[in-house]
Design a protein around this motif. Structure first.
Motif, PDB file in Angstrom:
ATOM      1  N   GLN A   1       0.796  -1.216   0.000  1.00  0.00           N
ATOM      2  CA  GLN A   1       0.000   0.000   0.000  1.00  0.00           C
ATOM      3  C   GLN A   1       0.834   1.274   0.000  1.00  0.00           C
ATOM      4  N   ALA A   2       2.127   1.151   0.198  1.00  0.00           N
ATOM      5  CA  ALA A   2       2.983   2.332   0.328  1.00  0.00           C
ATOM      6  C   ALA A   2       3.049   3.115  -0.979  1.00  0.00           C
ATOM      7  N   GLN A   3       3.080   4.426  -0.854  1.00  0.00           N
ATOM      8  CA  GLN A   3       3.164   5.297  -2.023  1.00  0.00           C
ATOM      9  C   GLN A   3       4.617   5.422  -2.470  1.00  0.00           C
ATOM     10  N   ARG A   4       4.843   5.209  -3.776  1.00  0.00           N
ATOM     11  CA  ARG A   4       6.175   5.274  -4.363  1.00  0.00           C
ATOM     12  C   ARG A   4       6.163   6.213  -5.554  1.00  0.00           C
ATOM     13  N   GLY A   5       7.312   6.733  -5.895  1.00  0.00           N
ATOM     14  CA  GLY A   5       7.414   7.605  -7.055  1.00  0.00           C
ATOM     15  C   GLY A   5       8.819   7.597  -7.616  1.00  0.00           C
ATOM     16  N   SER A   6       8.993   8.290  -8.733  1.00  0.00           N
ATOM     17  CA  SER A   6      10.320   8.436  -9.336  1.00  0.00           C
ATOM     18  C   SER A   6      10.382   9.781 -10.049  1.00  0.00           C
ATOM     19  N   VAL A   7      11.585  10.313 -10.137  1.00  0.00           N
ATOM     20  CA  VAL A   7      11.828  11.601 -10.787  1.00  0.00           C
ATOM     21  C   VAL A   7      12.963  11.414 -11.775  1.00  0.00           C
ATOM     22  N   GLN A   8      12.722  11.761 -13.009  1.00  0.00           N
ATOM     23  CA  GLN A   8      13.766  11.688 -14.023  1.00  0.00           C
ATOM     24  C   GLN A   8      14.768  12.828 -13.827  1.00  0.00           C
TER      25      GLN A   8
ATOM     26  N   PRO B   1      18.131  -2.753  -4.434  1.00  0.00           N
ATOM     27  CA  PRO B   1      19.366  -3.531  -4.442  1.00  0.00           C
ATOM     28  C   PRO B   1      20.573  -2.718  -4.867  1.00  0.00           C
ATOM     29  N   ASP B   2      20.350  -1.488  -5.365  1.00  0.00           N
ATOM     30  CA  ASP B   2      21.446  -0.743  -5.992  1.00  0.00           C
ATOM     31  C   ASP B   2      21.202   0.756  -5.822  1.00  0.00           C
ATOM     32  N   ALA B   3      21.302   1.242  -4.575  1.00  0.00           N
ATOM     33  CA  ALA B   3      20.989   2.634  -4.275  1.00  0.00           C
ATOM     34  C   ALA B   3      22.260   3.464  -4.146  1.00  0.00           C
ATOM     35  N   GLY B   4      22.179   4.693  -4.645  1.00  0.00           N
ATOM     36  CA  GLY B   4      23.280   5.626  -4.507  1.00  0.00           C
ATOM     37  C   GLY B   4      23.015   6.600  -3.380  1.00  0.00           C
ATOM     38  N   SER B   5      22.878   7.879  -3.695  1.00  0.00           N
ATOM     39  CA  SER B   5      22.606   8.908  -2.698  1.00  0.00           C
ATOM     40  C   SER B   5      21.276   8.633  -2.006  1.00  0.00           C
ATOM     41  N   VAL B   6      21.261   8.703  -0.668  1.00  0.00           N
ATOM     42  CA  VAL B   6      20.067   8.391   0.119  1.00  0.00           C
ATOM     43  C   VAL B   6      19.770   9.542   1.075  1.00  0.00           C
ATOM     44  N   SER B   7      18.503   9.942   1.165  1.00  0.00           N
ATOM     45  CA  SER B   7      18.066  10.975   2.104  1.00  0.00           C
ATOM     46  C   SER B   7      16.711  10.598   2.669  1.00  0.00           C
ATOM     47  N   CYS B   8      16.382  11.179   3.814  1.00  0.00           N
ATOM     48  CA  CYS B   8      15.074  10.954   4.425  1.00  0.00           C
ATOM     49  C   CYS B   8      14.677  12.212   5.176  1.00  0.00           C
ATOM     50  N   HIS B   9      13.435  12.657   4.970  1.00  0.00           N
ATOM     51  CA  HIS B   9      12.959  13.874   5.619  1.00  0.00           C
ATOM     52  C   HIS B   9      11.459  13.765   5.812  1.00  0.00           C
ATOM     53  N   ASP B  10      11.012  14.017   7.038  1.00  0.00           N
ATOM     54  CA  ASP B  10       9.580  14.000   7.360  1.00  0.00           C
ATOM     55  C   ASP B  10       8.898  12.709   6.916  1.00  0.00           C
TER      56      ASP B  10
ATOM     57  N   TRP C   1      15.872   9.398  -9.619  1.00  0.00           N
ATOM     58  CA  TRP C   1      15.520   9.546  -8.217  1.00  0.00           C
ATOM     59  C   TRP C   1      14.263   8.728  -7.933  1.00  0.00           C
ATOM     60  N   HIS C   2      14.291   7.979  -6.838  1.00  0.00           N
ATOM     61  CA  HIS C   2      13.149   7.170  -6.431  1.00  0.00           C
ATOM     62  C   HIS C   2      12.716   7.612  -5.034  1.00  0.00           C
ATOM     63  N   SER C   3      11.437   7.460  -4.727  1.00  0.00           N
ATOM     64  CA  SER C   3      10.934   7.887  -3.428  1.00  0.00           C
ATOM     65  C   SER C   3       9.965   6.860  -2.868  1.00  0.00           C
ATOM     66  N   LEU C   4       9.908   6.815  -1.526  1.00  0.00           N
ATOM     67  CA  LEU C   4       8.999   5.951  -0.801  1.00  0.00           C
ATOM     68  C   LEU C   4       8.484   6.730   0.400  1.00  0.00           C
ATOM     69  N   ASP C   5       7.170   6.887   0.491  1.00  0.00           N
ATOM     70  CA  ASP C   5       6.573   7.628   1.598  1.00  0.00           C
ATOM     71  C   ASP C   5       6.318   6.655   2.745  1.00  0.00           C
ATOM     72  N   LEU C   6       7.199   6.653   3.736  1.00  0.00           N
ATOM     73  CA  LEU C   6       7.075   5.741   4.871  1.00  0.00           C
ATOM     74  C   LEU C   6       5.832   6.027   5.689  1.00  0.00           C
ATOM     75  N   ARG C   7       5.276   7.219   5.565  1.00  0.00           N
ATOM     76  CA  ARG C   7       4.069   7.572   6.310  1.00  0.00           C
ATOM     77  C   ARG C   7       2.850   6.812   5.810  1.00  0.00           C
ATOM     78  N   THR C   8       2.924   6.255   4.608  1.00  0.00           N
ATOM     79  CA  THR C   8       1.781   5.537   4.041  1.00  0.00           C
ATOM     80  C   THR C   8       1.839   4.050   4.331  1.00  0.00           C
ATOM     81  N   ILE C   9       2.787   3.617   5.154  1.00  0.00           N
ATOM     82  CA  ILE C   9       2.902   2.194   5.511  1.00  0.00           C
ATOM     83  C   ILE C   9       2.066   1.931   6.765  1.00  0.00           C
TER      84      ILE C   9
END
Length: 358
Positions: free
Chosen positions: A45-52, A326-335, A350-358
């Motif tokens: 159910q978690a919300q995911r996204g990507s940015v080119q 399995p193959d992540a580079g730069s990693v950040s987390c905020h809010d 860039w890939h994103s995962l909203d941990l608030r939606t878990i």
């Protein structure tokens, strides 16, 4: 933060200390890597996204903060290369310019905070004094300067470098004679208030401060900024580095046999549990985002080839370790929004995962 930035000289020592903490070997999962469950399986159910990496106008875009899995704020030059823009990138790929600075002034947008529909950031130019700015994200209007009186700001690549609470923006600045100034200004602008604190402190979840930012052992005390009450952090061992918030501490420890481990515990030492072993390392500054997860990296099957790592998250409630990438580079987390890159110097996504939606 993920956004490319030039930091004033006053920030360098703080960031070097922070990097030393992050570089300490941490842990691989207590669960064998082969048993890791994927994020899609664990959290469908978690919300995911990507940015080119490029906008429609052909310019390179670098996210600095995600509002949710599909909306971000970041930087891109103008197509002619004359200005650096701060942009709001919508879920529908719409682009709204919040601010622009001439490239010839060597501009930077250094850190961000979100509150009540406002984005707050510190911006600087080469050789100039940094200033605090804000813009509304839900309404049109020009960005506004909140203050140019920010002092000798200290940033630790933490989501709490700027904190918005009670209609005010808070940040830490180096004071005189081993003192930290906790400074604040109203979201509407106005005079800056300063609350000197003896010692070296950084902001945590409001109203808490945490010490030990320049110490190899890490945190030893938490202090309530509003009441002055202090909470001692339990000693984690002679060969351990502790990063704390008011709810959880992350302990990166070196055992006598030379192996490494990562534990989580409450600041008083209760509930201590090993969550990872010798294969992984800490990857973000703040311990236990949302008080529910711990974000780690470990050597993955493609690490030697790409230089990237396997990105994993330990879920505290279920005690399961989940593979994010399995193959992540730069990693950040905020809010509560986690984002990372895949790819290499020739091009990243860039890939994103909203941990608030878990």
């Amino acid at each position: 933060m993920s956004t490319s930035r030039r930091l004033p000289l006053g920030l360098c020592a703080a960031l070097v200390a922070s990097a030393a903490l992050l570089a300490m070997p941490a842990a691989g999962s207590g669960t064998p890597a082969a048993a890791l469950v994927s994020a899609v399986t664990a959290w469908p159910q978690a919300q995911r996204g990507s940015v080119q990496p490029k906008l429609a106008d052909g310019t390179e875009y670098r996210p600095g903060i995600f509002l949710d899995a599909h909306t971000s704020v970041g930087t891109a030059e103008t197509p002619d290369g004359r200005f650096l823009r701060l942009l709001l990138l919508g879920a529908d790929d719409s682009v709204r310019e919040l601010r622009r600075l001439p490239r010839q002034r060597h501009p930077s947008f250094q850190t961000f905070a979100l509150a009540d529909g406002d984005l707050v950031w510190v911006e600087g130019t080469g050789g100039g004094r940094p200033a605090l700015w804000a813009a509304g994200l839900k309404r049109a209007g020009a960005a506004r300067q909140l203050s140019a009186d920010v002092g000798h700001v200290t940033f630790y690549q933490s989501q709490y470098d700027l904190v918005v609470a009670g209609g005010r923006v808070y940040w830490a600045a180096a004071g005189a004679a081993d003192t930290t100034d906790i400074r604040s200004v109203a979201l509407t602008g106005g005079p800056v208030r300063s609350q000197p604190q003896a010692g070296t402190w950084k902001l945590s979840a409001f109203p808490w401060l945490v010490d030990g930012v320049n110490q190899a052992a890490g945190a030893t005390r938490l202090r309530d900024l509003t009441t002055g009450r202090e909470v001692a952090v339990a000693r984690a061992g002679r060969r351990a580095t502790t990063a704390c918030g008011p709810a959880w501490c992350r302990v990166a420890a070196l055992a006598k046999d030379g192996s490494n481990r990562i534990d989580l515990m409450h600041p008083d030492g209760s509930g201590r549990e090993r969550i990872a072993g010798d294969a992984a390392s800490t990857i973000i500054t703040d311990a236990a985002p949302l008080d529910r997860f711990e974000v780690l990296a470990q050597v993955g099957p493609t690490s030697e080839l790409t230089g990237n790592n396997q990105l994993i998250v330990f879920e505290i409630a279920t005690r399961q370790t989940v593979e994010i990438s399995p193959d992540a580079g730069s990693v950040s987390c905020h809010d509560g929004v986690l984002w990372w890159t895949t790819g290499n110097l020739d091009g990243v996504v860039w890939h994103s995962l909203d941990l608030r939606t878990i």
